[in-house]
Design a protein around this motif. Structure first.
Motif, PDB file in Angstrom:
ATOM      1  N   LEU A 157      14.332  -1.996   2.017  1.00 21.82           N
ATOM      2  CA  LEU A 157      14.073  -1.423   3.338  1.00 21.82           C
ATOM      3  C   LEU A 157      15.231  -0.518   3.762  1.00 21.82           C
ATOM      4  O   LEU A 157      15.014   0.597   4.265  1.00 21.82           O
ATOM      5  CB  LEU A 157      13.877  -2.544   4.360  1.00 21.82           C
ATOM      6  CG  LEU A 157      13.653  -2.122   5.813  1.00 21.82           C
ATOM      7  CD1 LEU A 157      12.447  -1.204   5.936  1.00 21.82           C
ATOM      8  CD2 LEU A 157      13.480  -3.365   6.694  1.00 21.82           C
ATOM      9  N   LEU A 158      16.458  -0.976   3.537  1.00 22.12           N
ATOM     10  CA  LEU A 158      17.635  -0.170   3.884  1.00 22.12           C
ATOM     11  C   LEU A 158      17.629   1.150   3.124  1.00 22.12           C
ATOM     12  O   LEU A 158      17.836   2.223   3.717  1.00 22.12           O
ATOM     13  CB  LEU A 158      18.908  -0.954   3.563  1.00 22.12           C
ATOM     14  CG  LEU A 158      20.221  -0.193   3.737  1.00 22.12           C
ATOM     15  CD1 LEU A 158      20.407   0.228   5.192  1.00 22.12           C
ATOM     16  CD2 LEU A 158      21.402  -1.053   3.259  1.00 22.12           C
ATOM     17  N   GLN A 173       3.672   2.828   6.629  1.00 21.97           N
ATOM     18  CA  GLN A 173       4.404   3.431   5.518  1.00 21.97           C
ATOM     19  C   GLN A 173       5.387   2.436   4.916  1.00 21.97           C
ATOM     20  O   GLN A 173       5.522   2.340   3.691  1.00 21.97           O
ATOM     21  CB  GLN A 173       5.154   4.678   5.993  1.00 21.97           C
ATOM     22  CG  GLN A 173       4.277   5.889   6.222  1.00 21.97           C
ATOM     23  CD  GLN A 173       5.071   7.064   6.756  1.00 21.97           C
ATOM     24  OE1 GLN A 173       5.653   6.994   7.835  1.00 21.97           O
ATOM     25  NE2 GLN A 173       5.100   8.149   6.001  1.00 21.97           N
ATOM     26  N   VAL A 174       6.079   1.715   5.766  1.00 25.12           N
ATOM     27  CA  VAL A 174       7.052   0.725   5.294  1.00 25.12           C
ATOM     28  C   VAL A 174       6.353  -0.382   4.511  1.00 25.12           C
ATOM     29  O   VAL A 174       6.812  -0.791   3.433  1.00 25.12           O
ATOM     30  CB  VAL A 174       7.844   0.126   6.473  1.00 25.12           C
ATOM     31  CG1 VAL A 174       8.756  -0.984   5.992  1.00 25.12           C
ATOM     32  CG2 VAL A 174       8.663   1.212   7.169  1.00 25.12           C
ATOM     33  N   ILE A 178       7.326  -0.976   0.637  1.00 25.30           N
ATOM     34  CA  ILE A 178       8.141  -2.155   0.320  1.00 25.30           C
ATOM     35  C   ILE A 178       7.312  -3.341  -0.152  1.00 25.30           C
ATOM     36  O   ILE A 178       7.735  -4.085  -1.033  1.00 25.30           O
ATOM     37  CB  ILE A 178       8.979  -2.589   1.547  1.00 25.30           C
ATOM     38  CG1 ILE A 178       9.789  -1.408   2.087  1.00 25.30           C
ATOM     39  CG2 ILE A 178       9.901  -3.751   1.174  1.00 25.30           C
ATOM     40  CD1 ILE A 178      10.797  -0.852   1.103  1.00 25.30           C
ATOM     41  N   TRP A 179       6.102  -3.515   0.418  1.00 28.43           N
ATOM     42  CA  TRP A 179       5.335  -4.709   0.100  1.00 28.43           C
ATOM     43  C   TRP A 179       4.053  -4.448  -0.682  1.00 28.43           C
ATOM     44  O   TRP A 179       3.789  -5.135  -1.674  1.00 28.43           O
ATOM     45  CB  TRP A 179       5.006  -5.483   1.377  1.00 28.43           C
ATOM     46  CG  TRP A 179       6.155  -6.295   1.864  1.00 28.43           C
ATOM     47  CD1 TRP A 179       6.486  -7.569   1.490  1.00 28.43           C
ATOM     48  CD2 TRP A 179       7.148  -5.875   2.822  1.00 28.43           C
ATOM     49  NE1 TRP A 179       7.626  -7.961   2.143  1.00 28.43           N
ATOM     50  CE2 TRP A 179       8.060  -6.959   2.962  1.00 28.43           C
ATOM     51  CE3 TRP A 179       7.351  -4.712   3.550  1.00 28.43           C
ATOM     52  CZ2 TRP A 179       9.153  -6.890   3.821  1.00 28.43           C
ATOM     53  CZ3 TRP A 179       8.439  -4.636   4.395  1.00 28.43           C
ATOM     54  CH2 TRP A 179       9.326  -5.720   4.529  1.00 28.43           C
ATOM     55  N   GLY A 183       1.816  -5.915  -4.271  1.00 26.74           N
ATOM     56  CA  GLY A 183       0.575  -6.659  -4.082  1.00 26.74           C
ATOM     57  C   GLY A 183       0.756  -7.932  -3.284  1.00 26.74           C
ATOM     58  O   GLY A 183      -0.016  -8.869  -3.383  1.00 26.74           O
ATOM     59  N   GLN A 184       1.802  -8.001  -2.444  1.00 26.30           N
ATOM     60  CA  GLN A 184       2.090  -9.208  -1.699  1.00 26.30           C
ATOM     61  C   GLN A 184       1.415  -9.176  -0.331  1.00 26.30           C
ATOM     62  O   GLN A 184       1.309  -8.126   0.292  1.00 26.30           O
ATOM     63  CB  GLN A 184       3.596  -9.376  -1.523  1.00 26.30           C
ATOM     64  CG  GLN A 184       4.339  -9.530  -2.847  1.00 26.30           C
ATOM     65  CD  GLN A 184       5.846  -9.593  -2.626  1.00 26.30           C
ATOM     66  OE1 GLN A 184       6.324  -9.422  -1.519  1.00 26.30           O
ATOM     67  NE2 GLN A 184       6.574  -9.851  -3.686  1.00 26.30           N
ATOM     68  N   PHE A 185       0.984 -10.344   0.134  1.00 30.36           N
ATOM     69  CA  PHE A 185       0.374 -10.440   1.457  1.00 30.36           C
ATOM     70  C   PHE A 185       1.458 -10.491   2.523  1.00 30.36           C
ATOM     71  O   PHE A 185       2.441 -11.207   2.397  1.00 30.36           O
ATOM     72  CB  PHE A 185      -0.477 -11.701   1.579  1.00 30.36           C
ATOM     73  CG  PHE A 185      -1.002 -11.922   2.972  1.00 30.36           C
ATOM     74  CD1 PHE A 185      -2.091 -11.216   3.429  1.00 30.36           C
ATOM     75  CD2 PHE A 185      -0.362 -12.805   3.821  1.00 30.36           C
ATOM     76  CE1 PHE A 185      -2.562 -11.395   4.725  1.00 30.36           C
ATOM     77  CE2 PHE A 185      -0.825 -12.990   5.115  1.00 30.36           C
ATOM     78  CZ  PHE A 185      -1.929 -12.288   5.555  1.00 30.36           C
ATOM     79  N   VAL A 186       1.306  -9.721   3.561  1.00 24.92           N
ATOM     80  CA  VAL A 186       2.249  -9.740   4.668  1.00 24.92           C
ATOM     81  C   VAL A 186       1.463  -9.708   5.972  1.00 24.92           C
ATOM     82  O   VAL A 186       0.339  -9.227   6.026  1.00 24.92           O
ATOM     83  CB  VAL A 186       3.215  -8.537   4.623  1.00 24.92           C
ATOM     84  CG1 VAL A 186       4.164  -8.649   3.446  1.00 24.92           C
ATOM     85  CG2 VAL A 186       2.450  -7.227   4.552  1.00 24.92           C
TER      86      VAL A 186
END
Length: 224
Positions: A157-158, A173-174, A178-179, A183-186
């Protein structure tokens, strides 16, 4: 201009993807079969291959396995084959990413952009902004020369914020950068939580929240 080899035997899909990628500023070399793709590989310097697996004359897996023996070009598979064993086979031969059909064109573009950023980052030592610096070779962040001990996602992220300094980045966009690539659930609070953690560790005056839009790194950044 970055060059993409697009190996897809569905002519209409090939044309549609190529059109979108060209609008994004990429040079696209379309191929409808492996034979054409091999000829294009011999004739051009290619930064990224987007390939189907089930093709008329030869397997896309076999083609990319041959390419991988002599090249570290980035490879994204775009295929209807969605079984776990298919994905494992693709990663085993050196694929960088795997997208199953039907797919979101925006997700494909996000992954293409991510590959191109990694290409641009090759050979670069790092990035700095004031007393905050990131070493790409060590994959560590420092404040006044002291290790910030960021998690992998905090560091990603940084770097994303710093490499896009002065540009407002939306939460969407982030998440994609980043996630979603992993393929991760957020959930909806993931980005604000990580922004808050990052601010606590580096100082809250560098990352500005643009209400209703997203986040921006407001200080100048220098790439080394």
């Amino acid at each position: 201009m970055k060059t993409i080899l697009l190996l897809e035997d569905d002519r209409h899909l090939n044309q549609g993807i190529a059109l979108k990628l060209r609008k994004e500023g990429y040079e696209v070399l379309p191929a409808l079969c492996v034979k054409e793709a091999k000829e294009l590989c011999r004739a051009h310097s290619i930064d990224l291959i987007i390939s189907d697996i089930m093709l008329g004359d030869e397997s896309g897996l076999d083609f990319c396995a041959q390419v991988r023996k002599s090249s570290d070009v980035y490879i994204i598979f775009l295929t209807a084959m969605d079984q776990e064993i298919d994905m494992i086979s693709a990663y085993d031969i050196g694929a960088d990413d795997y997208i199953t059909k039907p797919f979101s064109l925006m997700i494909l573009l996000s992954k293409v952009h991510a590959c191109m950023r990694r290409i641009d980052g090759k050979g670069k030592k790092g990035i700095s902004s004031g007393n905050i610096s990131v070493s790409y070779s060590e994959m560590k962040a420092y404040k006044d020369g002291v290790d910030l001990f960021l998690s992998k996602k905090e560091l990603q992220l940084l770097v994303y914020l710093m490499e896009n300094a002065g540009q407002v980045l939306s939460k969407e966009q982030v998440l994609e950068h980043i996630w979603d690539v992993d393929g991760q659930f957020v959930d909806d609070n993931t980005v604000p939580v990580y922004i808050s953690r990052l601010r606590t560790k580096i100082g809250g005056d560098r990352i500005l929240t643009v209400r209703g839009i997203g986040y921006i790194w407001i200080n100048e950044c220098i790439k080394e």
